[in-house]
Motif scaffolding. Structure first.
Motif, PDB file in Angstrom:
ATOM      1  N   ALA A 133       0.005  10.904  16.461  1.00 53.87           N
ATOM      2  CA  ALA A 133      -0.942  10.760  17.571  1.00 53.87           C
ATOM      3  C   ALA A 133      -2.246  10.117  17.076  1.00 53.87           C
ATOM      4  CB  ALA A 133      -1.199  12.120  18.209  1.00 53.87           C
ATOM      5  N   PRO A 134      -2.207   8.839  16.686  1.00 55.41           N
ATOM      6  CA  PRO A 134      -3.400   8.189  16.136  1.00 55.41           C
ATOM      7  C   PRO A 134      -4.539   8.080  17.133  1.00 55.41           C
ATOM      8  CG  PRO A 134      -1.679   6.570  16.561  1.00 55.41           C
ATOM      9  CD  PRO A 134      -1.051   7.915  16.745  1.00 55.41           C
ATOM     10  N   ASP A 135      -4.190   8.027  18.444  1.00 63.88           N
ATOM     11  CA  ASP A 135      -5.246   7.927  19.457  1.00 63.88           C
ATOM     12  C   ASP A 135      -6.107   9.186  19.473  1.00 63.88           C
ATOM     13  OD1 ASP A 135      -4.348   5.448  21.304  1.00 63.88           O
ATOM     14  OD2 ASP A 135      -2.620   6.534  20.506  1.00 63.88           O
ATOM     15  N   VAL A 136      -5.570  10.256  18.901  1.00 67.56           N
ATOM     16  CA  VAL A 136      -6.306  11.532  18.882  1.00 67.56           C
ATOM     17  C   VAL A 136      -6.962  11.727  17.521  1.00 67.56           C
ATOM     18  CG1 VAL A 136      -6.169  14.005  19.276  1.00 67.56           C
ATOM     19  CG2 VAL A 136      -4.647  12.462  20.549  1.00 67.56           C
ATOM     20  N   TYR A 137      -6.181  11.674  16.427  1.00 66.95           N
ATOM     21  CA  TYR A 137      -6.788  11.986  15.128  1.00 66.95           C
ATOM     22  C   TYR A 137      -7.755  10.891  14.673  1.00 66.95           C
ATOM     23  CZ  TYR A 137      -2.873   9.321  12.921  1.00 66.95           C
ATOM     24  OH  TYR A 137      -1.950   8.368  12.554  1.00 66.95           O
ATOM     25  N   GLY A 138      -7.671   9.718  15.290  1.00 62.79           N
ATOM     26  CA  GLY A 138      -8.577   8.626  14.916  1.00 62.79           C
ATOM     27  C   GLY A 138      -9.762   8.478  15.849  1.00 62.79           C
ATOM     28  N   SER A 139      -9.959   9.444  16.745  1.00 64.43           N
ATOM     29  CA  SER A 139     -11.007   9.288  17.762  1.00 64.43           C
ATOM     30  C   SER A 139     -11.992  10.458  17.751  1.00 64.43           C
ATOM     31  CB  SER A 139     -10.360   9.186  19.151  1.00 64.43           C
ATOM     32  OG  SER A 139     -11.315   9.427  20.157  1.00 64.43           O
ATOM     33  N   GLU A 140     -13.250  10.149  17.479  1.00 63.82           N
ATOM     34  CA  GLU A 140     -14.298  11.187  17.541  1.00 63.82           C
ATOM     35  C   GLU A 140     -14.359  11.778  18.952  1.00 63.82           C
ATOM     36  OE1 GLU A 140     -16.035  12.608  15.308  1.00 63.82           O
ATOM     37  OE2 GLU A 140     -16.143  11.230  13.616  1.00 63.82           O
ATOM     38  N   GLY A 193       1.102  10.261  10.612  1.00 61.07           N
ATOM     39  CA  GLY A 193       1.068   8.974  11.287  1.00 61.07           C
ATOM     40  C   GLY A 193       1.394   7.816  10.373  1.00 61.07           C
ATOM     41  N   ALA A 194       1.222   6.620  10.945  1.00 62.08           N
ATOM     42  CA  ALA A 194       1.497   5.386  10.197  1.00 62.08           C
ATOM     43  C   ALA A 194       0.230   4.918   9.498  1.00 62.08           C
ATOM     44  CB  ALA A 194       1.989   4.310  11.154  1.00 62.08           C
ATOM     45  N   LYS A 195       0.407   4.218   8.388  1.00 58.97           N
ATOM     46  CA  LYS A 195      -0.712   3.627   7.662  1.00 58.97           C
ATOM     47  C   LYS A 195      -0.241   2.334   7.013  1.00 58.97           C
ATOM     48  CE  LYS A 195      -1.742   5.236   3.488  1.00 58.97           C
ATOM     49  NZ  LYS A 195      -1.053   4.310   2.549  1.00 58.97           N
ATOM     50  N   LEU A 196      -1.188   1.583   6.512  1.00 61.84           N
ATOM     51  CA  LEU A 196      -0.827   0.421   5.707  1.00 61.84           C
ATOM     52  C   LEU A 196      -0.608   0.878   4.275  1.00 61.84           C
ATOM     53  CD1 LEU A 196      -3.339  -2.267   7.040  1.00 61.84           C
ATOM     54  CD2 LEU A 196      -0.962  -1.872   7.742  1.00 61.84           C
ATOM     55  N   ALA A 197       0.346   0.272   3.606  1.00 61.57           N
ATOM     56  CA  ALA A 197       0.599   0.600   2.201  1.00 61.57           C
ATOM     57  C   ALA A 197      -0.354  -0.204   1.318  1.00 61.57           C
ATOM     58  CB  ALA A 197       2.049   0.277   1.853  1.00 61.57           C
ATOM     59  N   ALA A 198      -0.853   0.468   0.258  1.00 56.76           N
ATOM     60  CA  ALA A 198      -1.831  -0.196  -0.625  1.00 56.76           C
ATOM     61  C   ALA A 198      -1.154  -1.147  -1.609  1.00 56.76           C
ATOM     62  CB  ALA A 198      -2.627   0.854  -1.377  1.00 56.76           C
ATOM     63  N   GLY A 199       0.107  -0.909  -1.904  1.00 57.76           N
ATOM     64  CA  GLY A 199       0.771  -1.763  -2.894  1.00 57.76           C
ATOM     65  C   GLY A 199       2.276  -1.570  -2.869  1.00 57.76           C
ATOM     66  N   GLY A 200       2.928  -2.123  -3.889  1.00 55.79           N
ATOM     67  CA  GLY A 200       4.371  -1.943  -4.038  1.00 55.79           C
ATOM     68  C   GLY A 200       5.162  -2.570  -2.897  1.00 55.79           C
ATOM     69  N   PHE A 201       6.398  -2.071  -2.745  1.00 59.52           N
ATOM     70  CA  PHE A 201       7.293  -2.601  -1.717  1.00 59.52           C
ATOM     71  C   PHE A 201       6.710  -2.406  -0.318  1.00 59.52           C
ATOM     72  CE2 PHE A 201      11.040  -1.825   1.107  1.00 59.52           C
ATOM     73  CZ  PHE A 201      11.488  -3.141   1.145  1.00 59.52           C
ATOM     74  N   GLY A 202       6.037  -1.256  -0.123  1.00 59.88           N
ATOM     75  CA  GLY A 202       5.470  -0.936   1.188  1.00 59.88           C
ATOM     76  C   GLY A 202       4.542  -2.027   1.700  1.00 59.88           C
ATOM     77  N   ARG A 203       3.802  -2.631   0.770  1.00 60.84           N
ATOM     78  CA  ARG A 203       2.829  -3.656   1.176  1.00 60.84           C
ATOM     79  C   ARG A 203       3.515  -4.831   1.877  1.00 60.84           C
ATOM     80  NH1 ARG A 203      -1.621  -6.256  -2.795  1.00 60.84           N
ATOM     81  NH2 ARG A 203      -2.736  -7.337  -1.172  1.00 60.84           N
ATOM     82  N   LEU A 204       4.748  -5.128   1.438  1.00 63.23           N
ATOM     83  CA  LEU A 204       5.499  -6.219   2.075  1.00 63.23           C
ATOM     84  C   LEU A 204       5.837  -5.875   3.526  1.00 63.23           C
ATOM     85  CD1 LEU A 204       8.057  -7.034  -0.772  1.00 63.23           C
ATOM     86  CD2 LEU A 204       5.915  -8.225  -0.221  1.00 63.23           C
ATOM     87  N   LEU A 205       5.875  -4.549   3.809  1.00 65.45           N
ATOM     88  CA  LEU A 205       6.264  -4.112   5.158  1.00 65.45           C
ATOM     89  C   LEU A 205       5.053  -3.884   6.071  1.00 65.45           C
ATOM     90  CD1 LEU A 205       9.067  -1.567   4.127  1.00 65.45           C
ATOM     91  CD2 LEU A 205       9.318  -3.971   4.747  1.00 65.45           C
TER      92      LEU A 205
END
Ligand SMILES: C[S@@+](CC[C@H](N)C(=O)[O-])C[C@H]1O[C@@H](n2cnc3c(N)ncnc32)[C@H](O)[C@@H]1O
Length: 216
Positions: A123-130, A150-162
């Motif tokens: 629920a990013p609309d909730v945990y990311g909203s003051e 939730g989802a996030k961007l990967a900082a490195g490795g294979f995840g970064r390609l995704l």
């Protein structure tokens, strides 16, 4: 279909709802161990009260109901009336009398009493909203525990390609959904302490757990 339903339920949500409607206990099996871990991290007492915000069709309800027991209470908050209907189907199918869903954006939900735990699962609309959090945090007991997944961007490795996939999926969501980032828990860290973060799926998903800050 009413405009408010379109606005409150993105297209991907409406498709998923249509597919899963006949199965009130549907949940993705790969996600269940993470739900179990998130709920366990809340350390809910038997007879406790817990908020599941952005509860959707109630996939976390079975774990929360088990954690608080029959004397406890689970309150879901869900902006989308279509998702709330699915949650109601799940409640009815399981005969739960201690689970309630408030169909409102979190910021507008009229909450009564205090809660021992706060779950925001996908629920990013909730945990990311003051704004949304400002209506929830005052209802948490001192030291109440929180878990957000939730989802996030990967900082490195294979995840970064995704990362482009995460960015593309985000475009299917609400117009107000915060864009994916490397640390989507920044808003929470202002309100909660003793934070522990676990990453999943090549760093593209995270679970953060903690407790309400004493000075918050
Ligand atoms: C990806 S779904 C996750 C649903 C559920 N927590 C689960 O684990 O299956 C995110 C849910 O948050 C709801 N939502 C989005 N913004 C919200 C808000 N401001 N207040 C309450 N619910 C919200 C959406 O309608 C959707 O049902």
């Amino acid at each position: 279909m009413a405009d408010s339903v379109r606005q409150d339920t993105p297209l991907y949500g409406r498709v998923l709802i249509r597919l899963t409607k006949p199965f009130p206990n549907f949940d993705f099996s790969f996600i269940k161990p993470i739900r179990r871990k998130a709920v366990a991290s809340l350390s809910l007492p038997q007879g406790g009260r817990v908020l599941d915000v952005g509860c959707g069709p109630g996939g976390s309800f079975p774990f929360l109901v088990e954690a608080v027991g029959p004397q406890g209470k689970v309150v879901g908050i869900e902006i989308s009336p279509l998702h709330s209907e699915l949650a109601a189907d799940r409640i009815a199918a399981n005969g739960w009398t201690n689970v309630e869903v408030i169909t409102k954006p979190a910021k507008d939900a009229a909450l009564e009493g205090s809660f021992d735990g706060l779950l925001m699962f996908a629920a990013p609309d909730v945990y990311g909203s003051e704004t949304e959090l400002s209506n929830l945090i005052p209802h948490l007991t001192p030291g109440a525990r929180v878990a957000a997944f939730g989802a996030k961007l990967a900082a490195g490795g294979f995840g970064r390609l995704l990362n482009p996939i995460i960015r593309a999926l985000y475009k299917l969501s609400f117009s107000t959904t915060p864009p994916p980032s490397l640390e989507p828990w920044q808003t929470l860290s202002g309100h909660f302490e003793d934070l522990e973060i676990t990453e999943y799926f090549f760093g593209l998903m995270f679970l953060i757990t903690g407790k309400r800050r004493a000075d918050n």
